[in-house]
Design an enzyme around this catalytic site. Structure first.
Site, PDB file in Angstrom:
ATOM      1  N   CYS A 131       0.842  -1.209   0.000  1.00  0.00           N
ATOM      2  CA  CYS A 131       0.000   0.000   0.000  1.00  0.00           C
ATOM      3  C   CYS A 131       0.872   1.252   0.000  1.00  0.00           C
ATOM      4  O   CYS A 131       1.575   1.531   0.964  1.00  0.00           O
ATOM      5  CB  CYS A 131      -0.912  -0.031   1.225  1.00  0.00           C
ATOM      6  SG  CYS A 131      -1.789   1.508   1.543  1.00  0.00           S
ATOM      7  N   CYS A 172      -0.018   3.758   2.757  1.00  0.00           N
ATOM      8  CA  CYS A 172       0.481   3.292   4.056  1.00  0.00           C
ATOM      9  C   CYS A 172       1.961   3.635   4.194  1.00  0.00           C
ATOM     10  O   CYS A 172       2.405   4.109   5.253  1.00  0.00           O
ATOM     11  CB  CYS A 172       0.293   1.782   4.186  1.00  0.00           C
ATOM     12  SG  CYS A 172      -1.410   1.205   4.014  1.00  0.00           S
TER      13      CYS A 172
END
Length: 190
Positions: free
Chosen positions: A71, A74
């Site tokens: 991600c 993230c």
């Protein structure tokens, strides 16, 4: 035919030169890969993460971060999250829960995770306070932590709050105009 002293020293020079080039390239590769600390901020947070039950029961506010190693959002938030964790080490607990790890399946279902990064906030008594889904700036993350520490409402401009659960297709009225989005889970990878 014996090698002349001049050709022998030239071969030795070439071997030393090649060895130095190899050491230089290995050193360069070492530093390009992260040097002595190959783990990025996201991995550091994950390694330092407490068990969810321990974090919720130890009398400190807690943040669950549902994330994935692939991600990009993230990864982008990770340096600030690590900074917050290090600055507030004895005041707050961070729990990282990788959505790709089946061990956290029950928590993904319990907290109805349907996007990452998702931050779930809990007060010092383990009571759920709210959630944030998506990338948050450094300033937003600091505001969220201040609200959590001070037990004040989260800034509404950041989009914190309760998220309604989506219905199973068997429970939904498909003619209802409010049911027009397809829900995709964080683990769908589609």
């Amino acid at each position: 035919m014996a090698a002349s002293p001049q050709s022998s020293s030239l071969g030795q020079f070439q071997r030393i030169f090649l060895a130095l080039v190899a050491v230089g390239m290995a050193t360069l590769l070492f530093f390009l890969k992260g040097g002595m600390n190959p783990a990025g901020p996201l991995e550091q947070l994950a390694r330092r993460s407490l068990d969810p039950e321990v974090a919720l029961a130890n009398g400190r506010p807690t943040v669950f971060e549902f994330y994935a190693s692939w991600c990009e959002a993230c990864k982008e938030m990770a340096p600030t999250m690590l900074e917050l964790e290090q600055k507030n080490e004895k005041k707050i607990d961070f729990v990282l829960l990788n959505v790709d790890n089946p061990i956290w399946e029950d928590l993904l279902d319990k907290y109805e995770v349907n996007g990452i990064p998702e931050l779930n906030f809990f007060d010092a008594k383990g009571k759920f306070k709210g959630r944030s889904v998506g990338l948050r700036s450094r300033e937003e993350l600091y505001l969220l932590m201040d609200s959590l520490f001070n037990d004040t409402p989260f800034p509404s401009s950041i989009g914190i709050g309760s998220v309604s659960s989506f219905l199973n297709s068997s429970e939904a009225n498909l003619d209802d105009s409010s049911f027009n989005e397809v829900q995709v889970g964080p683990r769908s990878h589609s």
